[in-house]
Write a protein that holds these residues in place. Sequence first.
Motif, PDB file in Angstrom:
ATOM      1  N   ARG A 219       0.929  -1.168  -0.035  1.00  0.00           N
ATOM      2  CA  ARG A 219      -0.160   0.066   0.096  1.00  0.00           C
ATOM      3  C   ARG A 219       0.965   1.021   0.090  1.00  0.00           C
ATOM      4  NH1 ARG A 219      -4.948  -1.193   4.277  1.00  0.00           N
ATOM      5  NH2 ARG A 219      -5.918  -2.822   3.190  1.00  0.00           N
ATOM      6  N   SER A 220       2.209   1.225   0.830  1.00  0.00           N
ATOM      7  CA  SER A 220       2.927   2.344   0.748  1.00  0.00           C
ATOM      8  C   SER A 220       3.727   2.588  -0.478  1.00  0.00           C
ATOM      9  CB  SER A 220       4.036   1.968   1.658  1.00  0.00           C
ATOM     10  OG  SER A 220       4.747   1.156   1.567  1.00  0.00           O
ATOM     11  N   GLY A 221       3.567   1.715  -1.504  1.00  0.00           N
ATOM     12  CA  GLY A 221       4.395   1.596  -2.667  1.00  0.00           C
ATOM     13  C   GLY A 221       4.939   0.593  -3.220  1.00  0.00           C
ATOM     14  N   LEU A 222       5.859   0.732  -4.221  1.00  0.00           N
ATOM     15  CA  LEU A 222       6.623  -0.240  -4.728  1.00  0.00           C
ATOM     16  C   LEU A 222       8.031  -0.635  -4.138  1.00  0.00           C
ATOM     17  CD1 LEU A 222       5.955   0.355  -8.624  1.00  0.00           C
ATOM     18  CD2 LEU A 222       4.535  -1.044  -7.031  1.00  0.00           C
ATOM     19  N   ARG A 223       8.414  -1.778  -3.450  1.00  0.00           N
ATOM     20  CA  ARG A 223       9.533  -2.117  -2.866  1.00  0.00           C
ATOM     21  C   ARG A 223      10.466  -2.480  -4.167  1.00  0.00           C
ATOM     22  NH1 ARG A 223      11.849  -0.160   0.991  1.00  0.00           N
ATOM     23  NH2 ARG A 223      13.062  -2.179   1.079  1.00  0.00           N
ATOM     24  N   VAL A 224      11.362  -2.006  -4.332  1.00  0.00           N
ATOM     25  CA  VAL A 224      12.534  -2.140  -5.592  1.00  0.00           C
ATOM     26  C   VAL A 224      13.892  -2.487  -4.981  1.00  0.00           C
ATOM     27  CG1 VAL A 224      11.023  -0.898  -7.139  1.00  0.00           C
ATOM     28  CG2 VAL A 224      12.959   0.201  -5.988  1.00  0.00           C
ATOM     29  N   GLU A 225      14.615  -3.334  -5.891  1.00  0.00           N
ATOM     30  CA  GLU A 225      15.950  -3.700  -5.474  1.00  0.00           C
ATOM     31  C   GLU A 225      16.513  -3.564  -6.861  1.00  0.00           C
ATOM     32  OE1 GLU A 225      18.302  -7.476  -3.680  1.00  0.00           O
ATOM     33  OE2 GLU A 225      16.165  -7.377  -3.366  1.00  0.00           O
ATOM     34  N   GLY A 226      17.858  -3.140  -6.719  1.00  0.00           N
ATOM     35  CA  GLY A 226      18.939  -3.067  -7.837  1.00  0.00           C
ATOM     36  C   GLY A 226      20.294  -3.436  -7.488  1.00  0.00           C
ATOM     37  N   GLU A 227      21.244  -2.915  -8.078  1.00  0.00           N
ATOM     38  CA  GLU A 227      22.712  -2.939  -7.953  1.00  0.00           C
ATOM     39  C   GLU A 227      23.114  -2.147  -6.708  1.00  0.00           C
ATOM     40  OE1 GLU A 227      26.613  -4.932  -9.013  1.00  0.00           O
ATOM     41  OE2 GLU A 227      24.375  -5.308  -9.509  1.00  0.00           O
ATOM     42  N   SER A 228      23.122  -2.818  -5.531  1.00  0.00           N
ATOM     43  CA  SER A 228      23.446  -2.160  -4.154  1.00  0.00           C
ATOM     44  C   SER A 228      22.579  -1.044  -4.054  1.00  0.00           C
ATOM     45  CB  SER A 228      24.777  -1.591  -4.144  1.00  0.00           C
ATOM     46  OG  SER A 228      25.671  -2.598  -4.711  1.00  0.00           O
TER      47      SER A 228
ATOM     48  N   PRO B 152       6.686   5.449  -5.317  1.00  0.00           N
ATOM     49  CA  PRO B 152       5.194   5.580  -4.872  1.00  0.00           C
ATOM     50  C   PRO B 152       4.139   4.615  -5.658  1.00  0.00           C
ATOM     51  CG  PRO B 152       6.344   7.874  -5.579  1.00  0.00           C
ATOM     52  CD  PRO B 152       7.356   6.601  -5.914  1.00  0.00           C
ATOM     53  N   PRO B 153       3.024   4.369  -5.134  1.00  0.00           N
ATOM     54  CA  PRO B 153       2.255   3.478  -5.728  1.00  0.00           C
ATOM     55  C   PRO B 153       1.855   3.840  -7.201  1.00  0.00           C
ATOM     56  CG  PRO B 153       1.466   4.158  -3.687  1.00  0.00           C
ATOM     57  CD  PRO B 153       2.583   5.145  -3.924  1.00  0.00           C
ATOM     58  N   ARG B 154       1.783   3.003  -8.067  1.00  0.00           N
ATOM     59  CA  ARG B 154       1.500   3.253  -9.484  1.00  0.00           C
ATOM     60  C   ARG B 154       0.680   1.852  -9.753  1.00  0.00           C
ATOM     61  NH1 ARG B 154       6.998   4.267 -12.598  1.00  0.00           N
ATOM     62  NH2 ARG B 154       5.662   3.870 -14.429  1.00  0.00           N
ATOM     63  N   LEU B 155      -0.572   2.062 -10.825  1.00  0.00           N
ATOM     64  CA  LEU B 155      -1.188   0.810 -11.259  1.00  0.00           C
ATOM     65  C   LEU B 155      -0.538   0.225 -12.366  1.00  0.00           C
ATOM     66  CD1 LEU B 155      -4.442   2.830 -11.018  1.00  0.00           C
ATOM     67  CD2 LEU B 155      -3.854   1.203  -9.251  1.00  0.00           C
TER      68      LEU B 155
ATOM     69  N   THR C 274       0.278 -16.757   2.670  1.00  0.00           N
ATOM     70  CA  THR C 274       0.879 -15.606   1.861  1.00  0.00           C
ATOM     71  C   THR C 274      -0.308 -14.527   1.559  1.00  0.00           C
ATOM     72  OG1 THR C 274       2.625 -17.123   0.894  1.00  0.00           O
ATOM     73  CG2 THR C 274       2.009 -15.005  -0.410  1.00  0.00           C
ATOM     74  N   THR C 275       0.173 -13.223   2.106  1.00  0.00           N
ATOM     75  CA  THR C 275      -0.923 -12.189   1.725  1.00  0.00           C
ATOM     76  C   THR C 275      -0.536 -11.251   0.601  1.00  0.00           C
ATOM     77  OG1 THR C 275       0.187 -10.875   3.484  1.00  0.00           O
ATOM     78  CG2 THR C 275      -1.593 -12.426   4.214  1.00  0.00           C
ATOM     79  N   GLY C 276       0.575 -11.287   0.032  1.00  0.00           N
ATOM     80  CA  GLY C 276       0.972 -10.360  -0.950  1.00  0.00           C
ATOM     81  C   GLY C 276       2.066 -11.197  -1.714  1.00  0.00           C
ATOM     82  N   ARG C 277       2.254 -10.618  -3.029  1.00  0.00           N
ATOM     83  CA  ARG C 277       3.293 -11.257  -4.140  1.00  0.00           C
ATOM     84  C   ARG C 277       4.671 -10.787  -3.550  1.00  0.00           C
ATOM     85  NH1 ARG C 277      -1.208  -9.907  -6.708  1.00  0.00           N
ATOM     86  NH2 ARG C 277      -0.298  -8.060  -7.737  1.00  0.00           N
ATOM     87  N   HIS C 278       5.618 -11.534  -3.680  1.00  0.00           N
ATOM     88  CA  HIS C 278       6.911 -11.189  -3.180  1.00  0.00           C
ATOM     89  C   HIS C 278       7.938 -11.957  -3.973  1.00  0.00           C
ATOM     90  CE1 HIS C 278       5.677  -9.041   0.793  1.00  0.00           C
ATOM     91  NE2 HIS C 278       4.847 -10.227   0.803  1.00  0.00           N
ATOM     92  N   LEU C 279       9.028 -11.354  -4.256  1.00  0.00           N
ATOM     93  CA  LEU C 279       9.999 -11.750  -5.133  1.00  0.00           C
ATOM     94  C   LEU C 279      11.197 -11.934  -4.515  1.00  0.00           C
ATOM     95  CD1 LEU C 279      10.630 -12.615  -8.218  1.00  0.00           C
ATOM     96  CD2 LEU C 279      11.787 -10.463  -8.611  1.00  0.00           C
ATOM     97  N   TYR C 280      11.736 -13.318  -4.167  1.00  0.00           N
ATOM     98  CA  TYR C 280      12.854 -13.443  -3.435  1.00  0.00           C
ATOM     99  C   TYR C 280      14.086 -13.901  -4.571  1.00  0.00           C
ATOM    100  CZ  TYR C 280       9.455 -14.134  -0.008  1.00  0.00           C
ATOM    101  OH  TYR C 280       8.256 -14.087   0.887  1.00  0.00           O
ATOM    102  N   VAL C 281      15.341 -13.246  -4.159  1.00  0.00           N
ATOM    103  CA  VAL C 281      16.269 -13.677  -4.739  1.00  0.00           C
ATOM    104  C   VAL C 281      17.295 -14.803  -3.931  1.00  0.00           C
ATOM    105  CG1 VAL C 281      18.754 -13.078  -6.043  1.00  0.00           C
ATOM    106  CG2 VAL C 281      16.620 -11.413  -5.933  1.00  0.00           C
ATOM    107  N   LEU C 282      17.327 -16.065  -4.353  1.00  0.00           N
ATOM    108  CA  LEU C 282      17.996 -17.089  -3.734  1.00  0.00           C
ATOM    109  C   LEU C 282      19.456 -17.207  -3.979  1.00  0.00           C
ATOM    110  CD1 LEU C 282      15.291 -20.066  -4.124  1.00  0.00           C
ATOM    111  CD2 LEU C 282      15.117 -17.707  -2.628  1.00  0.00           C
ATOM    112  N   PRO C 283      20.231 -17.704  -2.981  1.00  0.00           N
ATOM    113  CA  PRO C 283      21.628 -17.721  -2.895  1.00  0.00           C
ATOM    114  C   PRO C 283      22.170 -18.453  -4.325  1.00  0.00           C
ATOM    115  CG  PRO C 283      20.854 -18.526  -0.910  1.00  0.00           C
ATOM    116  CD  PRO C 283      19.726 -18.429  -1.890  1.00  0.00           C
ATOM    117  N   GLU C 284      21.510 -19.236  -5.084  1.00  0.00           N
ATOM    118  CA  GLU C 284      21.924 -19.788  -6.260  1.00  0.00           C
ATOM    119  C   GLU C 284      21.787 -18.920  -7.409  1.00  0.00           C
ATOM    120  OE1 GLU C 284      20.904 -23.056  -3.468  1.00  0.00           O
ATOM    121  OE2 GLU C 284      19.883 -21.150  -3.983  1.00  0.00           O
TER     122      GLU C 284
END
Length: 359
Positions: A55-64, A70-73, A242-252
């Motif tokens: 609800r607070s927005g998009l959690r994003v991850e990149g190189e470091s 902000p939320p967007r549809l 699971t209450t939301g969609r989550h993307l996990y980066v695994l050690p492999e």
Amino acid sequence: MARDYSRFLPSLTGGTQIHTPTGLERLGWTSFFAQQVSVDDLARTPPVRVTSVERSGLRVEGESLQATLPPRLDATVGDWLLHDAARPGASRLLARKSLFRRRAAGTGREVQLIAANVDTVFIVTSCNRDFNVARLERYVALAFEAEVEPVIVATKADLADDPQGFAAAAAEVSAAVPVVVLDALGPEPKEKLAPWCKTGRTLAFLGSSGVGKSTLVNALSGRTTAATGGIREDDDRGRHTTTGRHLYVLPEGYAVLDTPGMRELQLTDAAEGIAEVFADLSDLAARCRFSDCRHEDEPGCAVQAAIAAGEVDEARLRRWQKLQREEAFNSASLAERRERERSFGRMVRSILKDKPAKR
């Protein structure tokens, strides 16, 4: 000092040296996305991937880099954006290589984005009373329409008297879809799903609640990454953990998307996906005497002839027709709404054009 993002662009030279994946590549960055940007774009607005939508927005991850936009549809989990630190809301959304979407649950006609840029989807079911061929056909049609490789995974094999019977039923959904039967709590997930778990790939788990999607995520990661729960004893159906969609980066080095169970999966704009799931019936229908054959009692119906010969299950025909009707209704409703919106926009522009200007 400005960072060197040139290594994230497509390589123009050959070579046999061993390549160590970058942080972006482990997130799923490939030449498909790199071809959409320039070195200057990357230096000004580094790429980030949406790992969750809140609800607070998009959690994003990149190189470091980790941030909340902000939320967007127009963005969903798995999307890639170019992060604009000065104007986060204006971060550029990159073109997708695949997209899962459905008609939003309820009485409305809105389209809900589920996940983007997935390479393989594991459609998870259970070897118990929750097993449902019609539901599997829906998920596979969704995957085909999204241009994502589907794999059916049947869990709880250790609790079933005849797990191979479930595997045989799942295999009848489509000859193009592999079926894997396993015990999600043991070492089998890593062993049996290994062919699809490659560095830089993005995997998704779809299915109803309680079938073991989060358990599989944890099995692949080797740790408790996603919350899990049990099933109800009266109907073998699960509770939402699971209450939301989550993307996990695994050690492999590959990414895994965990999703909540879907109580309702309404298909829209998925005619090609449905046709691919029921390719056998589509081929038969093309040989019917009449192009508008309903496959009921019309003369020269190739589908009914195949049913009479025992080559086709009549229940499969009915499921095909039901999905076709549903998809046509939902797609037509959306098209009509879009046309009304366009007509309203034209009317407003016409009124504004004819309105006399103030002096």
